[in-house]
Design an enzyme around this catalytic site. Sequence first.
Site, PDB file in Angstrom:
ATOM      1  N   HIS A  75       0.990  -1.169  -0.062  1.00 62.13           N
ATOM      2  CA  HIS A  75      -0.049  -0.082   0.019  1.00 62.13           C
ATOM      3  C   HIS A  75       0.795   1.364   0.051  1.00 62.13           C
ATOM      4  O   HIS A  75       0.300   2.275   0.072  1.00 62.13           O
ATOM      5  CB  HIS A  75      -1.081   0.057   1.117  1.00 62.13           C
ATOM      6  CG  HIS A  75      -2.224  -0.870   1.030  1.00 62.13           C
ATOM      7  ND1 HIS A  75      -3.304  -0.419   0.604  1.00 62.13           N
ATOM      8  CD2 HIS A  75      -2.182  -2.053   1.468  1.00 62.13           C
ATOM      9  CE1 HIS A  75      -4.193  -1.583   0.770  1.00 62.13           C
ATOM     10  NE2 HIS A  75      -3.558  -2.468   1.123  1.00 62.13           N
ATOM     11  N   LYS A 132      -9.403  13.735   4.387  1.00 63.14           N
ATOM     12  CA  LYS A 132      -8.333  12.361   4.425  1.00 63.14           C
ATOM     13  C   LYS A 132      -7.553  12.503   5.403  1.00 63.14           C
ATOM     14  O   LYS A 132      -7.461  13.632   6.168  1.00 63.14           O
ATOM     15  CB  LYS A 132      -7.822  12.551   3.022  1.00 63.14           C
ATOM     16  CG  LYS A 132      -7.197  13.519   2.615  1.00 63.14           C
ATOM     17  CD  LYS A 132      -6.507  13.550   1.032  1.00 63.14           C
ATOM     18  CE  LYS A 132      -7.558  13.379   0.283  1.00 63.14           C
ATOM     19  NZ  LYS A 132      -7.260  12.551  -1.029  1.00 63.14           N
ATOM     20  N   ARG A 133      -6.795  11.378   5.908  1.00 58.47           N
ATOM     21  CA  ARG A 133      -5.882  11.782   7.001  1.00 58.47           C
ATOM     22  C   ARG A 133      -5.006  12.860   6.614  1.00 58.47           C
ATOM     23  O   ARG A 133      -4.779  13.144   5.410  1.00 58.47           O
ATOM     24  CB  ARG A 133      -4.953  10.549   6.890  1.00 58.47           C
ATOM     25  CG  ARG A 133      -5.362   9.112   7.732  1.00 58.47           C
ATOM     26  CD  ARG A 133      -4.316   8.007   7.549  1.00 58.47           C
ATOM     27  NE  ARG A 133      -4.043   7.601   6.163  1.00 58.47           N
ATOM     28  CZ  ARG A 133      -2.777   7.602   5.957  1.00 58.47           C
ATOM     29  NH1 ARG A 133      -1.846   8.011   6.804  1.00 58.47           N
ATOM     30  NH2 ARG A 133      -2.434   7.293   4.626  1.00 58.47           N
ATOM     31  N   LYS A 144       0.043  14.400   1.249  1.00 55.24           N
ATOM     32  CA  LYS A 144      -1.411  14.769   0.933  1.00 55.24           C
ATOM     33  C   LYS A 144      -1.608  15.924   0.626  1.00 55.24           C
ATOM     34  O   LYS A 144      -2.473  16.480  -0.291  1.00 55.24           O
ATOM     35  CB  LYS A 144      -2.444  13.919   1.854  1.00 55.24           C
ATOM     36  CG  LYS A 144      -2.528  12.238   1.842  1.00 55.24           C
ATOM     37  CD  LYS A 144      -3.598  11.938   2.724  1.00 55.24           C
ATOM     38  CE  LYS A 144      -3.539  10.458   2.908  1.00 55.24           C
ATOM     39  NZ  LYS A 144      -4.562   9.843   1.705  1.00 55.24           N
ATOM     40  N   THR A 170      -8.933   6.315  -2.359  1.00 57.80           N
ATOM     41  CA  THR A 170     -10.322   5.590  -2.828  1.00 57.80           C
ATOM     42  C   THR A 170     -11.284   6.738  -2.521  1.00 57.80           C
ATOM     43  O   THR A 170     -12.441   6.765  -3.152  1.00 57.80           O
ATOM     44  CB  THR A 170     -10.720   4.559  -1.860  1.00 57.80           C
ATOM     45  OG1 THR A 170     -10.349   4.700  -0.653  1.00 57.80           O
ATOM     46  CG2 THR A 170      -9.988   3.214  -2.507  1.00 57.80           C
ATOM     47  N   LYS A 216     -14.986   8.070  -4.583  1.00 57.00           N
ATOM     48  CA  LYS A 216     -16.368   8.113  -3.972  1.00 57.00           C
ATOM     49  C   LYS A 216     -16.781   9.740  -4.289  1.00 57.00           C
ATOM     50  O   LYS A 216     -18.090  10.003  -4.656  1.00 57.00           O
ATOM     51  CB  LYS A 216     -16.065   8.313  -2.466  1.00 57.00           C
ATOM     52  CG  LYS A 216     -15.523   6.983  -1.657  1.00 57.00           C
ATOM     53  CD  LYS A 216     -15.301   7.196  -0.421  1.00 57.00           C
ATOM     54  CE  LYS A 216     -14.465   5.885   0.203  1.00 57.00           C
ATOM     55  NZ  LYS A 216     -13.592   6.318   1.468  1.00 57.00           N
TER      56      LYS A 216
END
Length: 838
Positions: A378, A575-576, A581, A683, A687
């Site tokens: 991952h 998100k985290r 990110k 992911t 969505k």
Amino acid sequence: MTASALHAIKARFKSVTTMNDKPQSEMQAQLQAQFKAALQRELSQSTQAPSRETLMRAAASACRELLSQRWAATQAADAQRGEQAPVRRVHYLSMEFLMGRALGNAIAALGLDETLREAFAAQGQALPDVLEREHDAALGNGGLGRLAACFLDSFAELGLPSFGYGLRYEYGMFAQAIQDGRQVEAPDDWLALGNAWEVPRPELRYPVGFGGRVVAEADGSRHWQPAEQLLAQAVDFIVPAHHSERVSTLRQWQASAAKPIDFNAFCRGDYAAAAQHRVAAQAINWVLYPDDSTDAGRELRLKQEALLVSASLQDLIARHLREFGTLHNLGKRNAIHLNDTHPALAPAELMRLLLDQHGLQWDEAWAITRDAVSYTNHTLMPEALEKWPLQMIEALLPRHLEIIFEINQRFMDELRQRFPGDEALMSRVSLIEEDGGYGSGGERRVRMAHLAIVASHRVNGVAALHSELMVQTIFADYARIWPERFHNVTNGVTPRRWLQQCNPQLAAVLDRHIGQGWRQDLSELAKLKGLAKDAAVVQQFLGVKRANKERLAALIRRELGVAVNPDSLFDVQIKRIHEYKRQLLNILHVIARYQAIVANPQANWTPRTVVIAGKAASAYFMAKLIIQLAHDVGRVVNSDPRVGDKLKLVFLPNYGVSLAETIIPAADLSEQISTAGTEASGTGNMKFAMNGALTIGTWDGANIEMAEAMGVENMFVFGLRTDAVARIKALGYDPRLHVEENKQLQAVIDAIATGQFSAGDTARYRPLVDKLLGSDPYMLMADFADYVATQARVDALYQDQAAWGERAVLNVAGMGWFSADRTIAEYVERVWSVKSLG
Ligand SMILES: *Cc1c(COP(=O)(O)O)cnc(C)c1O
């Protein structure tokens, strides 16, 4: 993998697992009776009207009864699938399952929404208000755990004989609160009011040992005598299919002490000592991810992993022996899948059980292990690849360490034959890190990813780019040794939860125009393509979006006391919180926009509401500082009268599945802005697009495949690509050059550095600013200009609502590929079918 291949797989499972579906009227009657009985039990003698909690618990308990019957039928069908079944029973081992709430999903699966809506109405309550009383099962951290939860849904839906295996955390992921703009963590006491979904299985208990020593027997065999014995007991969570009576199982382990109290200590009156073992055993189940910055925390984490692996494999072996009476076909009949390296002790534990407890010889045990095990990677970040100090494994799991050494020895012998003289290769791929790499402090460590690869017949990445980079970078040596072992299986999400349930209004629009089949076969969304220019369809899409935005605006007002305009563009990043990110890049853009608005308030601004949510790991200083900056900037921007509705920045606390289910349907713009090459798949991106948000994103992870599926012109793509990132880094990246040539960026950095958002406190964000101007490892400075320019294109398109709506339709139309059903069908084809064993 085409839609017809997906149908073929479903048909194949059906042929081995047919069950008789009950008529719906019978189900309704049963549910009503069960609900009434459960409500009576809950209320006991009380004459008061039942609270929402009570109704929720009674409904959950009624659904559980119905599903338990289906569960038993599913297990019976699977046990009879026999020697010839084309697919092996899948055992999906994961330290995380981010399940969220279960009741809404269960009643949708049972088709009993209306029945319950009426039952609640009779008690004066609305269905959504009751559903909201359920606590999220937050037994995961982020994408990896949510993926596992989506997979369980698809296991049931496709009829795949399977078990999910995890740990029953008492406090899951921490609850996030914000105090003075800073994250504070608290235990998430999700079981406080009980959990109607759990089915305790006291008859399923297995011993799990730690410590002690290994004894050599006279016949040469070796046995482990652990110093400490625990028991792992099963607690099942049931996960229903939506279009059949299949039910899949998440089996979670709860540890307890083999000897609950020390009776001598108790008699002496030393209760703390008497309870010591009990508490130590229970601590294993306390929380997900104990802080690993201390040795004690790391040891607890290793124990969690070992307990998950050992109990799950003992359970598997016992079941296999019940069904087949022999272990020789274990690898041909069972798949053991490792969701990242957290369960990578599995091959060592399976070898130990086969050798030491069942008397198999090494070669046969190893062949079985390799046939059974497969592994999903991952992340490519070297610092995120799990490595355990040899000393710690030796102290807790001495027999496992011996086995790991032997696996390594045999692997090295094989390499010596195939690549004579290549000592460098051997040291790079060894399971043991001798010299102490990143963060090792010079100690020898076991590389868990290497153990997982050596012991697997298949290794996969989670999106095309990630799988490609995986074999080019971190696992390049292994790809040379075993090229046939490496595959890609792009992630997906379940359309039941992430479209049908979270966005019922959009689901109704889809049903009207393309029928209901998309719930089972998401590729049917492609039928929308021809409707993107239909003004009525576009209007319906925009109308649904507007209603969902009002709902989110109400939530923001309730939670934060901030009024946001539902007609503004909702720009969302949830998100985290992690530097890769790049929530910080998003905040820099907000600051730039703020400064531009203040400088020119009369310009034709597209009003925006920027929404951020996410948790930072408790020991992750930079991520926590980014949360604080979001709050500081939000406070200044939201209260500046010159700005008004033109810009708002809000941070919604305690991100989790339920919050995501409310936010995602309300998003106009989805922020997927990781540095190219760092986000394995994502992911969340899927969505959002499925719910009609447009994406602003980098050429990273699954964004790429999404852009290709929907047409790259329907996504706002910006920034450096992976090859450019690598090239610039190789040449020597200097973030200051980007700042010097960009006045806007300079002003943004200056505002942070001079304390404009921190009441003059120039020290608060110095670490952030220093990092941006120093090494800037995630290259925010390099991507800033293109990001801001692309946001201007977003503004322009949003002003043309018809054009925006058309794109939204095309985004949904392009998402058919990104169903977890398709993902699981691919795993079956390439990883878990008997065929994949070659
Ligand atoms: C989907 C999801 C994630 C993953 O989001 P990414 O944007 O892909 O990192 C994390 N947490 C929750 C609660 C989710 O639903």
